[in-house]
Design a protein around this motif. Sequence first.
Motif, PDB file in Angstrom:
ATOM      1  N   GLU A 139       0.915  -1.374  -0.017  1.00  0.00           N
ATOM      2  CA  GLU A 139       0.043   0.074  -0.033  1.00  0.00           C
ATOM      3  C   GLU A 139       0.869   1.177  -0.069  1.00  0.00           C
ATOM      4  O   GLU A 139       0.609   2.113  -0.820  1.00  0.00           O
ATOM      5  CB  GLU A 139      -1.048  -0.054   1.360  1.00  0.00           C
ATOM      6  CG  GLU A 139      -2.149  -1.032   1.189  1.00  0.00           C
ATOM      7  CD  GLU A 139      -1.541  -2.458   1.687  1.00  0.00           C
ATOM      8  OE1 GLU A 139      -0.380  -2.670   1.859  1.00  0.00           O
ATOM      9  OE2 GLU A 139      -2.435  -3.286   1.582  1.00  0.00           O
ATOM     10  N   ARG A 143       0.992   4.366  -2.977  1.00  0.00           N
ATOM     11  CA  ARG A 143       1.292   5.574  -2.776  1.00  0.00           C
ATOM     12  C   ARG A 143       2.466   6.274  -3.350  1.00  0.00           C
ATOM     13  O   ARG A 143       2.215   7.596  -4.087  1.00  0.00           O
ATOM     14  CB  ARG A 143       1.026   6.065  -1.130  1.00  0.00           C
ATOM     15  CG  ARG A 143      -0.151   5.458  -0.385  1.00  0.00           C
ATOM     16  CD  ARG A 143       0.075   5.834   1.032  1.00  0.00           C
ATOM     17  NE  ARG A 143       0.440   7.122   1.377  1.00  0.00           N
ATOM     18  CZ  ARG A 143       1.201   7.443   2.503  1.00  0.00           C
ATOM     19  NH1 ARG A 143       1.122   6.470   3.500  1.00  0.00           N
ATOM     20  NH2 ARG A 143       1.205   8.620   2.867  1.00  0.00           N
ATOM     21  N   ALA A 146       1.687   6.424  -7.065  1.00  0.00           N
ATOM     22  CA  ALA A 146       0.264   6.941  -7.669  1.00  0.00           C
ATOM     23  C   ALA A 146       0.472   8.131  -8.624  1.00  0.00           C
ATOM     24  O   ALA A 146       1.220   8.930  -8.468  1.00  0.00           O
ATOM     25  CB  ALA A 146      -0.488   7.280  -6.377  1.00  0.00           C
ATOM     26  N   ASP A 152      -4.743   7.042  -4.354  1.00  0.00           N
ATOM     27  CA  ASP A 152      -3.622   6.915  -3.523  1.00  0.00           C
ATOM     28  C   ASP A 152      -2.523   8.190  -3.873  1.00  0.00           C
ATOM     29  O   ASP A 152      -1.787   8.412  -3.231  1.00  0.00           O
ATOM     30  CB  ASP A 152      -2.804   5.611  -4.010  1.00  0.00           C
ATOM     31  CG  ASP A 152      -3.685   4.483  -3.402  1.00  0.00           C
ATOM     32  OD1 ASP A 152      -4.098   4.702  -2.438  1.00  0.00           O
ATOM     33  OD2 ASP A 152      -3.605   3.503  -4.178  1.00  0.00           O
ATOM     34  N   TYR A 153      -2.987   9.216  -4.877  1.00  0.00           N
ATOM     35  CA  TYR A 153      -2.086  10.104  -4.983  1.00  0.00           C
ATOM     36  C   TYR A 153      -2.316  11.442  -4.082  1.00  0.00           C
ATOM     37  O   TYR A 153      -3.301  11.890  -3.765  1.00  0.00           O
ATOM     38  CB  TYR A 153      -2.564  10.764  -6.339  1.00  0.00           C
ATOM     39  CG  TYR A 153      -1.514  12.002  -7.097  1.00  0.00           C
ATOM     40  CD1 TYR A 153      -0.417  11.708  -7.419  1.00  0.00           C
ATOM     41  CD2 TYR A 153      -1.985  13.145  -7.100  1.00  0.00           C
ATOM     42  CE1 TYR A 153       0.550  12.623  -8.144  1.00  0.00           C
ATOM     43  CE2 TYR A 153      -1.293  14.224  -7.521  1.00  0.00           C
ATOM     44  CZ  TYR A 153      -0.011  13.732  -8.229  1.00  0.00           C
ATOM     45  OH  TYR A 153       0.735  15.006  -8.504  1.00  0.00           O
ATOM     46  N   SER A 157       3.261  11.181  -3.008  1.00  0.00           N
ATOM     47  CA  SER A 157       3.602  10.998  -4.307  1.00  0.00           C
ATOM     48  C   SER A 157       4.182  11.956  -4.988  1.00  0.00           C
ATOM     49  O   SER A 157       5.196  11.876  -5.716  1.00  0.00           O
ATOM     50  CB  SER A 157       2.071  10.603  -4.910  1.00  0.00           C
ATOM     51  OG  SER A 157       1.220   9.790  -4.151  1.00  0.00           O
ATOM     52  N   TYR A 251      -5.983  16.979  -6.099  1.00  0.00           N
ATOM     53  CA  TYR A 251      -5.327  15.593  -6.257  1.00  0.00           C
ATOM     54  C   TYR A 251      -5.570  15.372  -7.626  1.00  0.00           C
ATOM     55  O   TYR A 251      -4.726  14.321  -8.145  1.00  0.00           O
ATOM     56  CB  TYR A 251      -6.335  14.544  -5.301  1.00  0.00           C
ATOM     57  CG  TYR A 251      -7.502  14.081  -5.983  1.00  0.00           C
ATOM     58  CD1 TYR A 251      -7.581  12.848  -6.834  1.00  0.00           C
ATOM     59  CD2 TYR A 251      -8.507  14.773  -6.094  1.00  0.00           C
ATOM     60  CE1 TYR A 251      -8.614  12.185  -7.341  1.00  0.00           C
ATOM     61  CE2 TYR A 251      -9.795  14.269  -6.760  1.00  0.00           C
ATOM     62  CZ  TYR A 251      -9.914  13.254  -7.307  1.00  0.00           C
ATOM     63  OH  TYR A 251     -11.036  12.781  -7.953  1.00  0.00           O
TER      64      TYR A 251
END
Length: 278
Positions: A139, A143, A146, A152-153, A157, A251
């Motif tokens: 996970e 990230r 991403a 996940d960004y 990131s 995002y």
Amino acid sequence: SLGQYNVVDTVKFHRPSKRLGQNFLRDPDVASRIVSFAGLSRNDVVLEPGAGYGTLTEHLQRVAGRVIAVEKDRRLASYLRSRFPEHSSVQVVEGDVLKTSLPPFNKIVGTPPYNISSKLVLLLLSSKLETAHMVFQKEFGERLLAQPGTPDYGRLSVTAQRKLQIKPLLPIPRTAFEPRPKVDSILLSFAPRTPRTNVDEEVFEDLVRGIFVQRRRLLKGALTHYLKLKIGKNRAKEAVSAMTLPDARVYQLSVEQLEDLSSQLAGLLDKTRVGNQC
């Protein structure tokens, strides 16, 4: 060589610490593949954060010129010294890899404790490294990798991708570790990347920090709120109206767009400072 059976056996008398994030690599085949991806030679001095029982260290010493095996746990550091005597190419350092003074090194290879993942990435950003190959929770790796507009960004990131080339190399199942973690892992490679644009680093970092706490908001609203806290409501509105803004949510912004915003903002803040001095 400490084989898979012996790693399991030694874990029995060393109660792994959750506080230290201890999950020991037990699979020698996985260790061999990790080292193979790193492409090491006798010219390399390799830092191994969180060496544990030395499963990976054993493979590293076969190909690297020198290995700096860092282990915070006193009992494990003592074990490593007995396993890799002083005359070997392995230098065991007892301490926190994030705080301990270390000899010079040019590469990092390791399966570090999961609980220091973010801080290790920051170490990569500030170090003059050639490459790093490290295993992280799946996970966390997602990230780092991403892309803009994905769930996940985020700030991590952006910060990592701006200065590092990051590539996914090898999925690693949880069964490769003892005790077995609850999640799978992934091997990532890192290499330095020259930022695309020269910006005021302090302004860039503060901007990204400030607007990504509102990652789902439209940029205009998030930026206005961020600037209100820094320069007041009226000046914030003036600054935002003078900027060219993408019609997007926070995002969804690429690193390049964030660099452009940072440059615009730095120019406006400089003008504001000059105006206040007059």
